[in-house]
Design an enzyme around this catalytic site. Sequence first.
Site, PDB file in Angstrom:
ATOM      1  CG  HIS A  31      -2.531   0.806   0.765  1.00 10.39           C
ATOM      2  ND1 HIS A  31      -3.147  -0.099   0.373  1.00 10.39           N
ATOM      3  CD2 HIS A  31      -2.778   2.057   1.205  1.00 10.39           C
ATOM      4  CE1 HIS A  31      -4.236   0.156   0.346  1.00 10.39           C
ATOM      5  NE2 HIS A  31      -4.069   1.935   0.941  1.00 10.39           N
ATOM      6  NE  ARG A  82      -1.889   5.615   1.382  1.00 12.69           N
ATOM      7  CZ  ARG A  82      -1.400   7.042   1.065  1.00 12.69           C
ATOM      8  NH1 ARG A  82      -0.418   7.811   1.111  1.00 12.69           N
ATOM      9  NH2 ARG A  82      -2.903   7.745   1.435  1.00 12.69           N
TER      10      ARG A  82
HETATM   11  C1  FNR Z   1      -3.638   4.207  -2.172  1.00  8.18           C
HETATM   12  N1  FNR Z   1      -3.978   2.489  -2.044  1.00  8.18           N
HETATM   13  C2  FNR Z   1      -4.757   2.146  -2.301  1.00  8.18           C
HETATM   14  N2  FNR Z   1      -5.051   0.872  -2.074  1.00  8.18           N
HETATM   15  C3  FNR Z   1      -6.252   0.885  -2.775  1.00  8.18           C
HETATM   16  O1  FNR Z   1      -6.760  -0.341  -2.704  1.00  8.18           O
HETATM   17  N3  FNR Z   1      -7.249   1.886  -3.016  1.00  8.18           N
HETATM   18  C4  FNR Z   1      -7.594   3.060  -2.079  1.00  8.18           C
HETATM   19  O2  FNR Z   1      -8.077   3.634  -2.079  1.00  8.18           O
HETATM   20  C5  FNR Z   1      -6.188   3.395  -1.864  1.00  8.18           C
HETATM   21  N4  FNR Z   1      -6.010   4.613  -1.530  1.00  8.18           N
HETATM   22  C6  FNR Z   1      -4.918   5.254  -2.215  1.00  8.18           C
HETATM   23  C7  FNR Z   1      -5.038   6.920  -1.858  1.00  8.18           C
HETATM   24  C8  FNR Z   1      -3.416   7.098  -2.275  1.00  8.18           C
HETATM   25  C9  FNR Z   1      -3.394   8.733  -1.846  1.00  8.18           C
HETATM   26  C10 FNR Z   1      -2.571   6.370  -2.280  1.00  8.18           C
HETATM   27  C11 FNR Z   1      -1.102   7.500  -2.413  1.00  8.18           C
HETATM   28  C12 FNR Z   1      -2.547   4.981  -2.384  1.00  8.18           C
HETATM   29  C13 FNR Z   1      -1.979   2.180  -3.055  1.00  8.18           C
HETATM   30  C14 FNR Z   1      -2.335   2.087  -3.811  1.00  8.18           C
HETATM   31  O3  FNR Z   1      -2.747   1.072  -4.434  1.00  8.18           O
HETATM   32  C15 FNR Z   1      -0.530   1.075  -4.214  1.00  8.18           C
HETATM   33  O4  FNR Z   1      -0.440   0.433  -3.155  1.00  8.18           O
HETATM   34  C16 FNR Z   1       0.205   2.336  -3.673  1.00  8.18           C
HETATM   35  O5  FNR Z   1       0.047   3.628  -3.723  1.00  8.18           O
HETATM   36  C17 FNR Z   1       1.828   2.020  -4.453  1.00  8.18           C
HETATM   37  O6  FNR Z   1       3.311   2.590  -3.447  1.00  8.18           O
HETATM   38  P1  FNR Z   1       3.122   4.210  -4.494  1.00  8.18           P
HETATM   39  O7  FNR Z   1       3.943   3.327  -5.630  1.00  8.18           O
HETATM   40  O8  FNR Z   1       2.715   4.817  -4.507  1.00  8.18           O
HETATM   41  O9  FNR Z   1       4.065   4.560  -3.289  1.00  8.18           O
END
Ligand code: FNR
Length: 419
Positions: free
Chosen positions: A312, A315
């Site tokens: 994620h 996060r």
């Molecule tokens: C996410 N991610 C995410 N994943 C998911 O399954 N549902 C979601 O609603 C969200 N929302 C979300 C918001 C924001 C602002 C971020 C940065 C990330 C996780 C996303 O799908 C993914 O796993 C990560 O963004 C990958 O990491 P990097 O490459 O963005 O650092």
Amino acid sequence: SSVYRAGALGTRPWVPVAPVRLERAARRAMSRRAWAYVAGSAGTEATAAANRAAFDRWHLVPRVLRDVATRDLSTEVLGRHRDTPLVLAPMGAMGLVRGDADVAVARAAAAAGVPYVASTQASAPMEETARAVDGAEWWFQLYWSKDDELVTSLVRRAEAAGASALVVTLDTHVLGWRARDLDLGHLPFARGEGIAQYTSDPVFVDLVRRRAAAAVASGPRPRPTPAALATLASIARRHPGRSFAERLRSPLPRAAVETFLDVFSRSDLTWDHLAWLRERTRLPIVLKGIQHADDAERALDAGVDGVVVSNHGGRQVDGAVGALDALPAVVARVDGRVPVLFDSGVRGGADVAKALALGADLVGLGRPWAYGLAVGGSEGVDEVLRNVLAELDLTMALVGVRTVRDLRDDDVLVPATGR
Ligand code: FNR
């Protein structure tokens, strides 16, 4: 090559190409709250750093004189031929970044031939983004609600609106410790930025109506749930002057946010629950947030159609393993039985090449597309995607492979420590 040529001929791109400059430009274009939410990770953000460090532990080994005049970025995953090995990682609450976010992003993804994944936390209903992709492929990402009827309804809607896969995100049944958001007293979902899938859902709306009616009946001061109270209290503690409840004075929006906080997700899920979901949809089910080979094995036992190795974007768990470090063991265990997708830390085409070389079948691009959105709306996302694909194409040419498959099969990646 058109991207490269335009750059070399002096046409300066308006969305920065260099990841660091893209980030900087996005930061300038975003509100403080939006920047904290998008750029922020859990706790000390060690996992986000580990995601990047993991890429540095692998080196590409360029091979020469292999006739790479024509390259092919296409691949076949989940029963479909795809023009590129990319997918847009789902990101919720993008309405924070830009008003028309989700529709703009869906449109850009479709134009670049990259599947758009509509988040359960999107700022626009999936039916709207489905129209925006105009026949191109899109998937729905599910956060598994406490309310079975709501889960069923979201899945039915995804099927009816034409989603071709269901991504079930398992790593966020509770929200991680997001220090930057907490410092700003900001929980985007609680403020309503990411609840459009819910407020457009008949099952959810019914829950809200009942709650609002009960609140009105109980007098002028509706009683929020314990979860809503805890959120309100923590925000109020940090920002005594800004009453969150003020924004939600009327019972209906207040009830909507409270209902959302109540039903958002459940932490009591086990592998057994997947059978329940499996029975309810014919869509391929892809589990997102797999980081251990044993979990990948259990996913296969449960009859899922794919897994996403992801943390994620760092996060959720601070101090967790870098996502790319978790990839090889999962790939080895899955051993080609289902596709293995990957995201977390991808910032450019060379990163995509490394993930593919380590056995990922599709690679998810996350934050960079949000930065493109902030800087240039739909065109900004489009440009970011094209840059990543152009860099991937050049990287393939320069390491001496013609196809995505060859990246994995040819010997073009070594651990940074040498061999
Ligand atoms: C996410 N991610 C995410 N994943 C998911 O399954 N549902 C979601 O609603 C969200 N929302 C979300 C918001 C924001 C602002 C971020 C940065 C990330 C996780 C996303 O799908 C993914 O796993 C990560 O963004 C990958 O990491 P990097 O490459 O963005 O650092």
